[in-house]
Design a protein around this motif. Structure first.
Motif, PDB file in Angstrom:
ATOM      1  N   VAL A  36       2.273   8.282   3.695  1.00 16.35           N
ATOM      2  CA  VAL A  36       2.950   6.893   3.815  1.00 16.35           C
ATOM      3  C   VAL A  36       3.957   7.194   5.076  1.00 16.35           C
ATOM      4  O   VAL A  36       4.163   8.389   5.300  1.00 16.35           O
ATOM      5  CB  VAL A  36       3.593   6.663   2.398  1.00 16.35           C
ATOM      6  N   PRO A  37       4.381   6.140   5.589  1.00 17.56           N
ATOM      7  CA  PRO A  37       5.281   6.502   6.846  1.00 17.56           C
ATOM      8  C   PRO A  37       6.653   7.141   6.507  1.00 17.56           C
ATOM      9  O   PRO A  37       6.984   8.132   7.079  1.00 17.56           O
ATOM     10  CB  PRO A  37       5.552   5.072   7.486  1.00 17.56           C
ATOM     11  N   GLN A  38       7.406   6.938   5.462  1.00 16.09           N
ATOM     12  CA  GLN A  38       8.514   7.238   5.282  1.00 16.09           C
ATOM     13  C   GLN A  38       9.068   7.131   3.804  1.00 16.09           C
ATOM     14  O   GLN A  38       8.332   5.882   3.167  1.00 16.09           O
ATOM     15  CB  GLN A  38       9.786   7.094   6.295  1.00 16.09           C
ATOM     16  N   LEU A  39       9.955   7.597   3.125  1.00 23.05           N
ATOM     17  CA  LEU A  39      10.574   7.361   1.753  1.00 23.05           C
ATOM     18  C   LEU A  39      11.229   5.986   2.149  1.00 23.05           C
ATOM     19  O   LEU A  39      11.997   5.794   2.817  1.00 23.05           O
ATOM     20  CB  LEU A  39      11.362   8.329   1.483  1.00 23.05           C
ATOM     21  N   SER A  40      10.990   4.791   1.348  1.00 25.43           N
ATOM     22  CA  SER A  40      11.066   3.574   1.537  1.00 25.43           C
ATOM     23  C   SER A  40      11.636   2.924  -0.035  1.00 25.43           C
ATOM     24  O   SER A  40      11.450   3.560  -1.112  1.00 25.43           O
ATOM     25  CB  SER A  40      10.161   2.684   1.907  1.00 25.43           C
ATOM     26  N   THR A  41      11.944   1.791   0.154  1.00 26.96           N
ATOM     27  CA  THR A  41      12.506   0.924  -1.108  1.00 26.96           C
ATOM     28  C   THR A  41      11.132   0.918  -2.043  1.00 26.96           C
ATOM     29  O   THR A  41      11.652   0.621  -3.105  1.00 26.96           O
ATOM     30  CB  THR A  41      12.850  -0.176  -0.594  1.00 26.96           C
ATOM     31  N   THR A  61      12.985  19.670   2.538  1.00 24.44           N
ATOM     32  CA  THR A  61      12.781  19.161   1.144  1.00 24.44           C
ATOM     33  C   THR A  61      11.611  18.668   0.486  1.00 24.44           C
ATOM     34  O   THR A  61      11.314  19.079  -0.501  1.00 24.44           O
ATOM     35  CB  THR A  61      13.804  18.048   0.943  1.00 24.44           C
ATOM     36  N   GLN A  62      11.034  17.807   1.501  1.00 27.08           N
ATOM     37  CA  GLN A  62       9.624  17.311   1.104  1.00 27.08           C
ATOM     38  C   GLN A  62       8.483  18.229   0.884  1.00 27.08           C
ATOM     39  O   GLN A  62       7.646  18.299  -0.012  1.00 27.08           O
ATOM     40  CB  GLN A  62       9.179  16.187   2.017  1.00 27.08           C
ATOM     41  N   GLY A  63       8.669  19.477   1.915  1.00 34.12           N
ATOM     42  CA  GLY A  63       7.691  20.535   1.457  1.00 34.12           C
ATOM     43  C   GLY A  63       7.818  21.293   0.441  1.00 34.12           C
ATOM     44  O   GLY A  63       6.893  21.573  -0.427  1.00 34.12           O
ATOM     45  N   LYS A 122       0.940  -1.077  -0.070  1.00 31.25           N
ATOM     46  CA  LYS A 122      -0.028  -0.061  -0.130  1.00 31.25           C
ATOM     47  C   LYS A 122       0.886   1.214   0.022  1.00 31.25           C
ATOM     48  O   LYS A 122       0.738   2.407  -0.808  1.00 31.25           O
ATOM     49  CB  LYS A 122      -1.115  -0.089   1.146  1.00 31.25           C
ATOM     50  N   PRO A 123       1.678   1.472   0.940  1.00 30.12           N
ATOM     51  CA  PRO A 123       2.411   2.733   0.966  1.00 30.12           C
ATOM     52  C   PRO A 123       3.357   2.828  -0.155  1.00 30.12           C
ATOM     53  O   PRO A 123       3.979   3.802  -0.755  1.00 30.12           O
ATOM     54  CB  PRO A 123       3.453   2.524   2.053  1.00 30.12           C
ATOM     55  N   LEU A 160       5.648  15.459 -11.678  1.00 27.38           N
ATOM     56  CA  LEU A 160       4.266  15.473 -10.611  1.00 27.38           C
ATOM     57  C   LEU A 160       4.403  13.943  -9.914  1.00 27.38           C
ATOM     58  O   LEU A 160       4.192  13.895  -8.717  1.00 27.38           O
ATOM     59  CB  LEU A 160       3.295  15.527 -11.508  1.00 27.38           C
ATOM     60  N   LEU A 161       4.942  12.955 -10.562  1.00 29.37           N
ATOM     61  CA  LEU A 161       4.984  11.760 -10.068  1.00 29.37           C
ATOM     62  C   LEU A 161       6.013  11.597  -8.699  1.00 29.37           C
ATOM     63  O   LEU A 161       5.981  11.236  -7.656  1.00 29.37           O
ATOM     64  CB  LEU A 161       5.429  10.757 -10.981  1.00 29.37           C
ATOM     65  N   SER A 162       7.329  12.325  -9.228  1.00 32.74           N
ATOM     66  CA  SER A 162       8.156  12.261  -8.114  1.00 32.74           C
ATOM     67  C   SER A 162       7.928  13.300  -6.860  1.00 32.74           C
ATOM     68  O   SER A 162       8.159  12.931  -5.595  1.00 32.74           O
ATOM     69  CB  SER A 162       9.791  12.921  -8.876  1.00 32.74           C
ATOM     70  N   ALA A 163       7.266  14.471  -7.145  1.00 30.50           N
ATOM     71  CA  ALA A 163       6.786  15.116  -6.069  1.00 30.50           C
ATOM     72  C   ALA A 163       5.867  14.602  -5.132  1.00 30.50           C
ATOM     73  O   ALA A 163       5.783  14.849  -3.920  1.00 30.50           O
ATOM     74  CB  ALA A 163       6.322  16.453  -6.772  1.00 30.50           C
ATOM     75  N   SER A 164       4.935  13.752  -5.925  1.00 31.44           N
ATOM     76  CA  SER A 164       4.089  12.975  -5.088  1.00 31.44           C
ATOM     77  C   SER A 164       4.531  12.032  -4.208  1.00 31.44           C
ATOM     78  O   SER A 164       4.343  11.861  -3.027  1.00 31.44           O
ATOM     79  CB  SER A 164       2.830  12.401  -5.970  1.00 31.44           C
ATOM     80  N   VAL A 165       5.757  11.142  -4.519  1.00 32.18           N
ATOM     81  CA  VAL A 165       6.459  10.171  -3.805  1.00 32.18           C
ATOM     82  C   VAL A 165       7.057  11.033  -2.973  1.00 32.18           C
ATOM     83  O   VAL A 165       7.253  10.407  -1.420  1.00 32.18           O
ATOM     84  CB  VAL A 165       7.558   9.594  -4.784  1.00 32.18           C
ATOM     85  N   LEU A 166       7.670  12.008  -3.082  1.00 30.81           N
ATOM     86  CA  LEU A 166       8.584  12.947  -1.990  1.00 30.81           C
ATOM     87  C   LEU A 166       7.660  13.674  -0.938  1.00 30.81           C
ATOM     88  O   LEU A 166       7.816  13.696  -0.014  1.00 30.81           O
ATOM     89  CB  LEU A 166       9.529  13.793  -2.379  1.00 30.81           C
ATOM     90  N   ALA A 167       6.332  14.241  -1.277  1.00 33.12           N
ATOM     91  CA  ALA A 167       5.602  14.884  -0.617  1.00 33.12           C
ATOM     92  C   ALA A 167       4.514  13.989   0.440  1.00 33.12           C
ATOM     93  O   ALA A 167       4.263  14.578   1.523  1.00 33.12           O
ATOM     94  CB  ALA A 167       4.750  15.682  -1.186  1.00 33.12           C
ATOM     95  N   CYS A 168       4.209  12.763  -0.060  1.00 32.93           N
ATOM     96  CA  CYS A 168       3.518  11.774   0.422  1.00 32.93           C
ATOM     97  C   CYS A 168       3.974  11.511   2.132  1.00 32.93           C
ATOM     98  O   CYS A 168       3.141  11.634   2.844  1.00 32.93           O
ATOM     99  CB  CYS A 168       3.295  10.618  -0.017  1.00 32.93           C
ATOM    100  N   PRO A 169       5.287  11.301   2.403  1.00 32.28           N
ATOM    101  CA  PRO A 169       5.818  11.161   3.882  1.00 32.28           C
ATOM    102  C   PRO A 169       5.416  12.478   4.675  1.00 32.28           C
ATOM    103  O   PRO A 169       5.082  12.270   5.905  1.00 32.28           O
ATOM    104  CB  PRO A 169       7.273  10.874   3.565  1.00 32.28           C
ATOM    105  N   LEU A 170       5.738  13.323   3.889  1.00 36.86           N
ATOM    106  CA  LEU A 170       5.446  14.858   4.824  1.00 36.86           C
ATOM    107  C   LEU A 170       3.983  14.910   5.022  1.00 36.86           C
ATOM    108  O   LEU A 170       3.665  15.556   6.368  1.00 36.86           O
ATOM    109  CB  LEU A 170       5.826  16.053   4.068  1.00 36.86           C
ATOM    110  N   LEU A 171       2.959  14.556   4.214  1.00 38.58           N
ATOM    111  CA  LEU A 171       1.735  14.581   4.423  1.00 38.58           C
ATOM    112  C   LEU A 171       1.039  13.634   5.375  1.00 38.58           C
ATOM    113  O   LEU A 171      -0.238  13.408   5.615  1.00 38.58           O
ATOM    114  CB  LEU A 171       0.960  14.705   3.101  1.00 38.58           C
ATOM    115  N   GLY A 172       1.969  12.518   5.574  1.00 33.57           N
ATOM    116  CA  GLY A 172       1.386  11.494   6.520  1.00 33.57           C
ATOM    117  C   GLY A 172       0.674  10.186   5.549  1.00 33.57           C
ATOM    118  O   GLY A 172       0.087   9.358   6.198  1.00 33.57           O
TER     119      GLY A 172
END
Length: 854
Positions: free
Chosen positions: A232-237, A346-348, A100-101, A218-230
Motif C-alpha cells: 500500500v502507498p502509506q499508512l492512511s485513514t 518502525t515499520q521494519g 483496495k489499500p 499479526l493484524l496490526s503488524a500487517s497494517v504497519l508493514a505493508c507500506p514498507l513492503l510497497g
C-alpha cells in the motif's frame, strides 16, 4: 449427551459464521464491477452485528472449546474491521480507489491466521472448524485478488463462502436441534466423534486469550508493514478500522486474562491495546494531512515497562518473554524515529513482529491441543530461581486466588493501573510546539493509557472488592481523559480560564479525600495520591496562567517515578513470595479502619489440607468461619474455653440468641450417654445428620466436654441446643477437633451470612480463619426442636426452618413406636436401666405452643 456439547453458544457461533458468509456470498455473486448489490454502509453495519454475535459466542465458549472460541473471535475480528472499512467507504470518507489499500493489509493478516488455525484444526481432527477456517481464509485471499481482478476474485470468494454456508448451516442446525430437544433429535452423526477428540490435554500456559492477542498483533503488524513492503502507498485513514479493531479486541483479551487470573497476560494485552490505538490515531490524522511528531521520553519509558514485563513473563515460558522483547525493540524504534509509526525503521520492526507472531501463534495453538508439545522454555526460569536461596517464586496457579474474596473472579489489576500512570505522566512531559497539540503524539498516550486503561483497572479492582483502589484508578482515569482531550485535543486554547479551573478544583477536592484515605492503607498509596495532587495543582496553575517554569515537568516526573515504584513492587510481589518490595504500613491506624484485608487465613473448603489447617487453628484456640448445610457459622472448639469466650465476645451475643453445640455424630456423646434419655438418643440417631437443632436439658453431662467456665456462654441456664449438621466439611472438621461451640457468622442484629465473602467482610479481622465454599446451599436456618420434655412424650418447636414440622413429627413418631415395641438402638442397650427404658413410652406425642427464638 454431555451438557457442554449441547451448550447454545456452539450452534450460535456456527450459525453466525454461516449468516455472515451468506451475506458476503450474496454480495459477491450479485454485485457488478460498477455497483455493489448491498450498499457498503448496510453491508458494514450487518457485518458489525454478526461480529458482535460471534464475539459473544467465542467468549462464552472459552471454557468448553478453546479452538472453537479462537475461530469465532478471529472471524469476528475480520468482519469487524472490514465492516468498519465498508462503512467509511459508504459514507464517503474513503474514495473508491482507497478501498483496495484499506482492505488488503487486514485481509492478508487474517488469511495467514486462519490458515494456521485450519492446520491446527485438521491435526486436532476438528473437521467442522477446519473447513470453516480454511474456506474463510481462501475467501480472504480471493477477495484480495478480486480487488485487482474483479471477474476472477469475486466468483471464487463467493464459492468459498457458499461452502462455509452449506457446512455451517448443516452442523449449526443440527447442534441447535440437539440442544433444544436435549439430544432426542440428532442430525450430526460426526458430532460425538468430534467431541471425543476435543478434550485433549491442554497446555495451561496457552489460552484462547493469548492466541487471539497474537492474531491481533499479526493484524496490526500487517497494517504497519505493508507500506514498507510497497503493498500500500502509506499508512492512511482506511487502516484505522483494522488498528482500532485490534485495540478493542486487545482490551477484551485484557479483561478475559484478568478473569483467568493471568495478571501478566492482562498487562501485556493492555500495553498492546495502547499501541494499537496510538497507531490508529496516527493513521487518522493523515485525513487532515497531519504527520505527528513522536516525542522521545514516552516510548523510552514504554520500552522499559515492556522489558520488565517480558522478563517476568519468562516465568511462564521463555518463548513468551522473547516474543515480548520484539515490542521493546518496536518502542525503541519509535523513540529514534521522529515521525514514529510513519517511518521505515518502525515499520521494519513490525514486519519482523508479523513473522514472529505467526510462528508463535502456530506453536501455541499446537501446544494447546496436543500432549506432545513444541518446547517453549516453560519452567526454565522457575528452575533457575529454585536454585537461588534469595528468591522464592509465588505459585502461579488458580490456588493463588482461591478461594476468591471478591464479588467476581478477577486477578489483581494494580500492575497495569500503575504502569498506565507511568505512561500518562511521561507522555505529558512532551512540549507542544507552535503548530499545535495535534502535531505532537501525546493525545492517545494520555487518554488511552491514563484514561481508558486506568478506568478498566478501576473496574477490575471494584470487582475484586477493592473499593479504595477502584475509586483512585477511576478518578484518575477520568481526569486523564478530560485533561488529555482538553490540553492535547486542540480545545485548550479556547477554554483556558475560570471554567477549566473550577473543574480541576473539583478533582482536587475528590483526590484530597483519596489522599486522606490512603493514610489508612500504606505509604506507597499515600505517596501516589499525594503526587497526583501535585499534578492537579500544576493543571490548576496552568489554567489560570500562573504556572512557574519547570514546576509541571518536575511534579510529573515525581508522579511517574512513584507510579513506577508501585508498578515494580506489585509486579515483583505478585511473582515472588520472598523477598517483598515494601509498600509501607498504614500511616494512621484506627480501630475499625482498613477492613479485613489480609488478616485471617481463607482457604477452600473442598480441600482436605484446608480443613486440616482450620482444625489446627481451632486446636490452638482460634475461632473460624465455616460453611454448613444452611448458612455460615462461627465456631470454636469446646475443649478450648478461651476460644469459646473469644467467639462469644466477637459476636457480641444477645441473650436471646445463645451459642449452641455441634457434634459430628452421636458417637461423640458416648461418654455421657448414660446421663441422657434413651428416647432422646434414639431420636437423635434417627433425625441426624440434618438441619435439625435439638434443645435439650442442661445437666452434668456438659462438663465432659472441657468447657469449664465458658459453659455459661452456651445455651441458657436451663437448656442447650445441640446439632449434627448434614455437611461433609463441617462433620469432618468436628471429627478432627471434637464438639464445637457454634454461633451464626454475623454481627448480632444483622442478616445471616450466606457466602464466605460476607464472613470475610464482617468478621475477617476478628477471626483466625475461614473455610470458603461459595454461596450457602440454603438460605434458611435450621429447624429448632424443643426436646426438654421428651421423656414425657412432648416435643415443641422454637423455630421451623429448613426441615418442615411434619417431617420432624413423623421421625419422632417412628422412634416412639419402636420404643413401644421394645426396639432400641443396640448401641445404647447395655447402659440403660429399666427405669430409663420405660421412660417416655406411654405418653402421647404432643406439641408445645410454637415459639420463635429470634
Amino acid at each position: 449427551m454431555a451438557q457442554d456439547s449441547r451448550a447454545v453458544h456452539f450452534p450460535v457461533g456456527i450459525l453466525g459464521i454461516s449468516s455472515g458468509s451468506l451475506l458476503l456470498l450474496v454480495n459477491n455473486y450479485a454485485s457488478t464491477p460498477g455497483e455493489d448489490f448491498i450498499p457498503q454502509t448496510a453491508l458494514g453495519i450487518l457485518l458489525l452485528v454478526i461480529a458482535a454475535v460471534l464475539a459473544n459466542a467465542g467468549v462464552l465458549g472459552l471454557s468448553h472449546g478453546q479452538l472453537f472460541s479462537l475461530v469465532c473471535l478471529t472471524v469476528s475480528g475480520l468482519w469487524c474491521g472490514s465492516g468498519l472499512v465498508y462503512i467509511l467507504a459508504g459514507q464517503g470518507v474513503l474514495q473508491p480507489d482507497d478501498l483496495k489499500p484499506s482492505l488488503v493489509p487486514g485481509l492478508a493478516a487474517f488469511t495467514l491466521a486462519l490458515i494456521l488455525i485450519a492446520i491446527v484444526a485438521l491435526l486436532a481432527k476438528r473437521a467442522v472448524l477446519f473447513i470453516i477456517a480454511l474456506s474463510i481464509s481462501l475467501a480472504c485471499a480471493h477477495q484480495i485478488a478480486s480487488l485487482s481482478a474483479t471477474g476472477f476474485g469475486r466468483s471464487a470468494t463467493a464459492a468459498n463462502y457458499l461452502f462455509v454456508c452449506m457446512v455451517g448451516v448443516y452442523f449449526g442446525v443440527g447442534h441447535l436441534l440437539s440442544y433444544i430437544t436435549h439430544g432426542k433429535v440428532e442430525l450430526v452423526v460426526t458430532w460425538a466423534k468430534e467431541k471425543s477428540v476435543q478434550k485433549t490435554q491442554q497446555d495451561p500456559e496457552c489460552t484462547s486469550m493469548m492466541l487471539v492477542s497474537l492474531v491481533m498483533n499479526l493484524l496490526s503488524a500487517s497494517v504497519l508493514a505493508c507500506p514498507l513492503l510497497g503493498v500500500v502507498p502509506q499508512l492512511s485513514t482506511g487502516h484505522v478500522p483494522w488498528l482500532w479493531t485490534a485495540g478493542v479486541f486487545q482490551l477484551g483479551m485484557c479483561v478475559l486474562s484478568y478473569r483467568a487470573m493471568d495478571t501478566l497476560g492482562a498487562t501485556f494485552s493492555g500495553f498492546m491495546a495502547l499501541l494499537r490505538f496510538a497507531e490508529g490515531y496516527t493513521a487518522l490524522l493523515t485525513l487532515y494531512s497531519i504527520q505527528p511528531y513522536s516525542p522521545v521520553p514516552f516510548p523510552v519509558v514504554f520500552s522499559v515497562l515492556l522489558f520488565i514485563t517480558a522478563v517476568f513473563s519468562s516465568q511462564k515460558s521463555l518463548l513468551e518473554g522473547v516474543y515480548q522483547l520484539f515490542f521493546v525493540a518496536y518502542c525503541i524504534a519509535i523513540a529514534v524515529e521522529p515521525r514514529g509509526f510513519l517511518q521505515g525503521g518502525t515499520q521494519g520492526v513490525q514486519a519482523a513482529i508479523f513473522v514472529v507472531s505467526a510462528c508463535v501463534l502456530f506453536v501455541y495453538a499446537l501446544n494447546m491441543h496436543f500432549s506432545r508439545r513444541i518446547p517453549t522454555g516453560q519452567g526454565l526460569l522457575k528452575a533457575l530461581v529454585s536454585r537461588m536461596n534469595a528468591l522464592t517464586l509465588r505459585p502461579q496457579d488458580k490456588d493463588l486466588h482461591a478461594p476468591y474474596l471478591g464479588l467476581s473472579k478477577y486477578a489483581d489489576a494494580e500492575v497495569l493501573g500503575h504502569a498506565s500512570s507511568v505512561l500518562a505522566a511521561f507522555a505529558i512531559t512532551a512540549t507542544v510546539g507552535d503548530k499545535g497539540p495535534l502535531f505532537v503524539l501525546v493525545l492517545p498516550w494520555a487518554v488511552v493509557a491514563g484514561g481508558v486503561l486506568q478506568m478498566l483497572c478501576g473496574s477490575v479492582c471494584f470487582a475484586r472488592g477493592k473499593t479504595f483502589e477502584s475509586t483512585a484508578f477511576i478518578l484518575y482515569g477520568v481526569m486523564w481523559v478530560v485533561w488529555g482531550l482538553t490540553r492535547y485535543g486542540g480545545l485548550y486554547g479556547e477554554s483556558r480560564g475560570f471554567n477549566v479551573a473550577v473543574g480541576i478544583i473539583c478533582f482536587m477536592l475528590f483526590n484530597a479525600l483519596v489522599t486522606v484515605a490512603a493514610l489508612f492503607l500504606n505509604v506507597a498509596w499515600f505517596a501516589y495520591a499525594l503526587a497526583f495532587q501535585l499534578i492537579l495543582i500544576s493543571f490548576l496553575l496552568d489554567a489560570i496562567g500562573s504556572l512557574p517554569y519547570g514546576y509541571d515537568i518536575g511534579v510529573t516526573i515525581i508522579f511517574g517515578l512513584v507510579s513506577f515504584y508501585c508498578f515494580l513492587a506489585h509486579l515483583f510481589n505478585g511473582t515472588f513470595q520472598s523477598p517483598q518490595i515494601p509498600l509501607g504500613q498504614a500511616l494512621v491506624k484506627l480501630s475499625g479502619t482498613g477492613g479485613s484485608r489480609d488478616v485471617c487465613l481463607h482457604v477452600p473448603a473442598r480441600k482436605a489440607a484446608s480443613v486440616n489447617q482450620i482444625a489446627e487453628i481451632m486446636k490452638n484456640g482460634g475461632i473460624c468461619g465455616m460453611p454448613t448445610d444452611t448458612v455460615y457459622v462461627l465456631v470454636a472448639a469446646c475443649n478450648r474455653p478461651d476460644a469459646v469466650v473469644k467467639a462469644y465476645k466477637v459476636k457480641k451475643q444477645a441473650q436471646d440468641r445463645p451459642m449452641s453445640m455441634w457434634i459430628s455424630s452421636i458417637k461423640q456423646l458416648e461418654p455421657v450417654k448414660h446421663l441422657l434419655s434413651p428416647l432422646l438418643l434414639d431420636f437423635m440417631q434417627a433425625a441426624w445428620p440434618s438441619s435439625i437443632s435439638m434443645v435439650i436439658p442442661r445437666g452434668p453431662w456438659l462438663d465432659a466436654f472441657g468447657l469449664g467456665e465458658a459453659a455459661k456462654h452456651i445455651g441458657t441456664p436451663q437448656s442447650i441446643a445441640i446439632r449434627n449438621p448434614d455437611c461433609t466439611v463441617a462433620t469432618h472438621l468436628i471429627n478432627m477437633v471434637g464438639p464445637i461451640a457454634v454461633t451464626s457468622a454475623n454481627p448480632t442484629g444483622e442478616a445471616d451470612t450466606t457466602h464466605h465473602n460476607q464472613v470475610y467482610a464482617k468478621l475477617g479481622d476478628k477471626v483466625n480463619g475461614i473455610l470458603c465454599d461459595g454461596p450457602s446451599p440454603e438460605n434458611i436456618a435450621s429447624t429448632v426442636v424443643d426436646c426438654t420434655k421428651i421423656e414425657t412424650g412432648h416435643i415443641g418447636f422454637f423455630r421451623v426452618g429448613l426441615i418442615p414440622k411434619s417431617k420432624v413429627l413423623h421421625i419422632f413418631e417412628e422412634v416412639r413406636r419402636r420404643h413401644r415395641h421394645g426396639e432400641m438402638n443396640p448401641a445404647f442397650e447395655g447402659d440403660i436401666s429399666d427405669t430409663q427404658r420405660n421412660a417416655g413410652i406411654d405418653g402421647e406425642i404432643t406439641e408445645e405452643p410454637e415459639q420463635r427464638n429470634e
